[in-house]
Scaffold this motif. Structure first.
Motif, PDB file in Angstrom:
ATOM      1  N   VAL A  61      -1.957  -0.061 -11.754  1.00 13.55           N
ATOM      2  CA  VAL A  61      -0.863  -0.369 -10.842  1.00 13.55           C
ATOM      3  C   VAL A  61      -0.720  -1.884 -10.747  1.00 13.55           C
ATOM      4  O   VAL A  61      -1.710  -2.601 -10.623  1.00 13.55           O
ATOM      5  CB  VAL A  61      -1.112   0.236  -9.438  1.00 13.55           C
ATOM      6  N   THR A  62       0.518  -2.365 -10.817  1.00 16.14           N
ATOM      7  CA  THR A  62       0.799  -3.795 -10.729  1.00 16.14           C
ATOM      8  C   THR A  62       1.652  -4.071  -9.494  1.00 16.14           C
ATOM      9  O   THR A  62       2.565  -3.312  -9.182  1.00 16.14           O
ATOM     10  CB  THR A  62       1.552  -4.276 -11.989  1.00 16.14           C
ATOM     11  N   THR A  63       1.337  -5.157  -8.795  1.00 23.15           N
ATOM     12  CA  THR A  63       2.117  -5.523  -7.615  1.00 23.15           C
ATOM     13  C   THR A  63       2.150  -7.040  -7.478  1.00 23.15           C
ATOM     14  O   THR A  63       1.285  -7.748  -7.991  1.00 23.15           O
ATOM     15  CB  THR A  63       1.528  -4.879  -6.337  1.00 23.15           C
ATOM     16  N   GLY A  64       3.159  -7.542  -6.790  1.00 22.41           N
ATOM     17  CA  GLY A  64       3.266  -8.974  -6.507  1.00 22.41           C
ATOM     18  C   GLY A  64       3.741  -9.777  -7.707  1.00 22.41           C
ATOM     19  O   GLY A  64       3.905  -9.268  -8.813  1.00 22.41           O
ATOM     20  N   ILE A  77      -7.560  -2.619  -0.323  1.00 19.95           N
ATOM     21  CA  ILE A  77      -7.533  -1.393  -1.122  1.00 19.95           C
ATOM     22  C   ILE A  77      -8.219  -0.308  -0.306  1.00 19.95           C
ATOM     23  O   ILE A  77      -9.393  -0.439   0.055  1.00 19.95           O
ATOM     24  CB  ILE A  77      -8.250  -1.576  -2.470  1.00 19.95           C
ATOM     25  N   GLU A  78      -7.483   0.748   0.018  1.00 20.45           N
ATOM     26  CA  GLU A  78      -8.029   1.882   0.765  1.00 20.45           C
ATOM     27  C   GLU A  78      -7.932   3.118  -0.123  1.00 20.45           C
ATOM     28  O   GLU A  78      -6.849   3.505  -0.543  1.00 20.45           O
ATOM     29  CB  GLU A  78      -7.248   2.102   2.055  1.00 20.45           C
ATOM     30  N   ARG A  79      -9.079   3.739  -0.398  1.00 14.46           N
ATOM     31  CA  ARG A  79      -9.088   4.911  -1.268  1.00 14.46           C
ATOM     32  C   ARG A  79      -9.728   6.088  -0.560  1.00 14.46           C
ATOM     33  O   ARG A  79     -10.786   5.959   0.054  1.00 14.46           O
ATOM     34  CB  ARG A  79      -9.872   4.620  -2.551  1.00 14.46           C
ATOM     35  N   ILE A  84      -4.572   6.366  -2.977  1.00 15.18           N
ATOM     36  CA  ILE A  84      -4.847   4.935  -2.863  1.00 15.18           C
ATOM     37  C   ILE A  84      -3.711   4.256  -2.098  1.00 15.18           C
ATOM     38  O   ILE A  84      -2.530   4.502  -2.382  1.00 15.18           O
ATOM     39  CB  ILE A  84      -4.946   4.259  -4.257  1.00 15.18           C
ATOM     40  N   ASN A  85      -4.091   3.402  -1.150  1.00 13.98           N
ATOM     41  CA  ASN A  85      -3.151   2.456  -0.549  1.00 13.98           C
ATOM     42  C   ASN A  85      -3.549   1.053  -1.001  1.00 13.98           C
ATOM     43  O   ASN A  85      -4.660   0.604  -0.724  1.00 13.98           O
ATOM     44  CB  ASN A  85      -3.185   2.526   0.981  1.00 13.98           C
ATOM     45  N   MET A  92       2.603  -2.580   1.402  1.00  8.60           N
ATOM     46  CA  MET A  92       1.725  -1.487   0.985  1.00  8.60           C
ATOM     47  C   MET A  92       2.377  -0.635  -0.088  1.00  8.60           C
ATOM     48  O   MET A  92       3.565  -0.313  -0.014  1.00  8.60           O
ATOM     49  CB  MET A  92       1.351  -0.605   2.175  1.00  8.60           C
ATOM     50  N   GLN A  93       1.571  -0.284  -1.077  1.00 10.05           N
ATOM     51  CA  GLN A  93       2.012   0.585  -2.161  1.00 10.05           C
ATOM     52  C   GLN A  93       1.066   1.781  -2.197  1.00 10.05           C
ATOM     53  O   GLN A  93      -0.157   1.616  -2.261  1.00 10.05           O
ATOM     54  CB  GLN A  93       1.966  -0.188  -3.481  1.00 10.05           C
ATOM     55  N   HIS A  94       1.614   2.998  -2.151  1.00 11.08           N
ATOM     56  CA  HIS A  94       0.786   4.214  -2.168  1.00 11.08           C
ATOM     57  C   HIS A  94       0.917   4.896  -3.525  1.00 11.08           C
ATOM     58  O   HIS A  94       2.010   4.999  -4.082  1.00 11.08           O
ATOM     59  CB  HIS A  94       1.215   5.182  -1.058  1.00 11.08           C
ATOM     60  N   PHE A  95      -0.217   5.351  -4.077  1.00  6.48           N
ATOM     61  CA  PHE A  95      -0.169   6.089  -5.339  1.00  6.48           C
ATOM     62  C   PHE A  95      -1.375   7.018  -5.429  1.00  6.48           C
ATOM     63  O   PHE A  95      -2.331   6.900  -4.656  1.00  6.48           O
ATOM     64  CB  PHE A  95      -0.121   5.132  -6.537  1.00  6.48           C
ATOM     65  N   ARG A  96      -1.309   7.943  -6.378  1.00  5.16           N
ATOM     66  CA  ARG A  96      -2.427   8.841  -6.674  1.00  5.16           C
ATOM     67  C   ARG A  96      -2.940   8.545  -8.075  1.00  5.16           C
ATOM     68  O   ARG A  96      -2.157   8.286  -8.987  1.00  5.16           O
ATOM     69  CB  ARG A  96      -1.990  10.312  -6.583  1.00  5.16           C
ATOM     70  N   THR A  97      -4.257   8.585  -8.220  1.00  2.00           N
ATOM     71  CA  THR A  97      -4.838   8.315  -9.524  1.00  2.00           C
ATOM     72  C   THR A  97      -4.632   9.497 -10.462  1.00  2.00           C
ATOM     73  O   THR A  97      -4.473  10.644 -10.034  1.00  2.00           O
ATOM     74  CB  THR A  97      -6.348   8.034  -9.413  1.00  2.00           C
ATOM     75  N   ASN A  98      -4.656   9.213 -11.754  1.00 10.87           N
ATOM     76  CA  ASN A  98      -4.590  10.266 -12.763  1.00 10.87           C
ATOM     77  C   ASN A  98      -5.931  11.001 -12.834  1.00 10.87           C
ATOM     78  O   ASN A  98      -6.946  10.522 -12.336  1.00 10.87           O
ATOM     79  CB  ASN A  98      -4.255   9.668 -14.137  1.00 10.87           C
TER      80      ASN A  98
END
Length: 245
Positions: A61-64, A77-79, A84-85, A92-98
């Motif tokens: 994941v890329t941000t900024g 980073i909150e997992r 993941i947040n 804040m960017q929310h995603f799920r890992t593969n």
């Protein structure tokens, strides 16, 4: 360290566009790497990949952007399992890992500011972080404070100083009506100039100079977000050179 939940937070500032902020990896193929790439923040995470290849856990994941501006930036980073947040400067960017695994299974060490040479191709192509960090917190442990008080055992603290050195460069701000005029260098065959700049404007004049004896001029400008160099020479047939990037 086999965890279902992780909370990692820190602040950093740097003028470098590349560098590993922290890294951890495990014998099972799990890893987590936070790094700067082209002045953007990249989080690479793998909670597990099976040998059959049917479960592929790599997630990136890329941000900024423009994070090499030598200003403080905060990361959280909150997992929780695969959720993941990733928060950068309150965005804040929310995603799920593969993959299908929930636990992050790491070795007994993680590194901040770089990664150890592991013999893997991924380790020797990455730059170490160059800059300042503060308020490093890893799952409730204040890493900065523990490192300063030498309470991290075993640990390998390489060439750290517990202060933040300011860069010696002096920036100049132009407000679109201001300019800076400096004396030229007569009787010189060579014209050489270099500078860094940052702007939100797509158009603007960066530099202009007349050559002596009415031989022409050189101009550097931004046109629709592209940098262009124009060299005009009055005494030759092909009297104009235009370079754009």
């Amino acid at each position: 360290m086999k965890t279902l939940k992780d909370v990692i937070s820190l602040k950093f500032k740097t003028s470098e566009s590349e560098g590993v902020i922290f890294h951890g990896e495990g014998q099972q193929g799990d890893y987590i790497t936070l790094e700067l790439k082209k002045a953007k923040l990249v989080l690479n995470l793998n909670l597990g990949t099976n040998q059959l290849g049917s479960i592929f856990g790599h997630t990136s994941v890329t941000t900024g952007s423009l994070l090499d501006d030598h200003h403080w930036h905060s990361i959280i980073i909150e997992r929780h399992g695969r959720n993941i947040n990733l928060t950068l400067d309150r965005h804040m960017q929310h995603f799920r890992t593969n993959g299908e695994f929930d636990y992050l299974d790491l070795d007994y060490e993680i590194t901040f500011g770089g990664m150890p040479f592991s013999g893997k191709p991924s380790s020797n192509s990455r730059k170490n972080f160059k800059g300042c960090m503060e308020s490093i917190n890893y799952n409730g442990n204040n890493i900065t404070d523990l490192a300063k008080r030498k309470k991290l055992e075993p640990s390998n603290v390489g060439n750290l100083s517990f202060s933040c050195v300011e860069p010696h460069t002096v920036p100049v701000f132009f407000n679109a009506t201001s300019y800076l005029e400096v004396p030229g260098r007569p009787s010189q065959d060579l014209f050489s100039v270099s500078f860094f700049f940052r702007t939100w404007n797509p158009n603007g004049l960066l530099l202009f100079s007349n050559f002596a004896d009415d031989l022409g001029n050189v101009e550097i400008d931004i046109n629709e977000g592209k940098v262009s160099v124009h060299i005009n020479v009055t005494q030759v047939k092909r009297n104009r050179i235009d370079i754009s990037s």
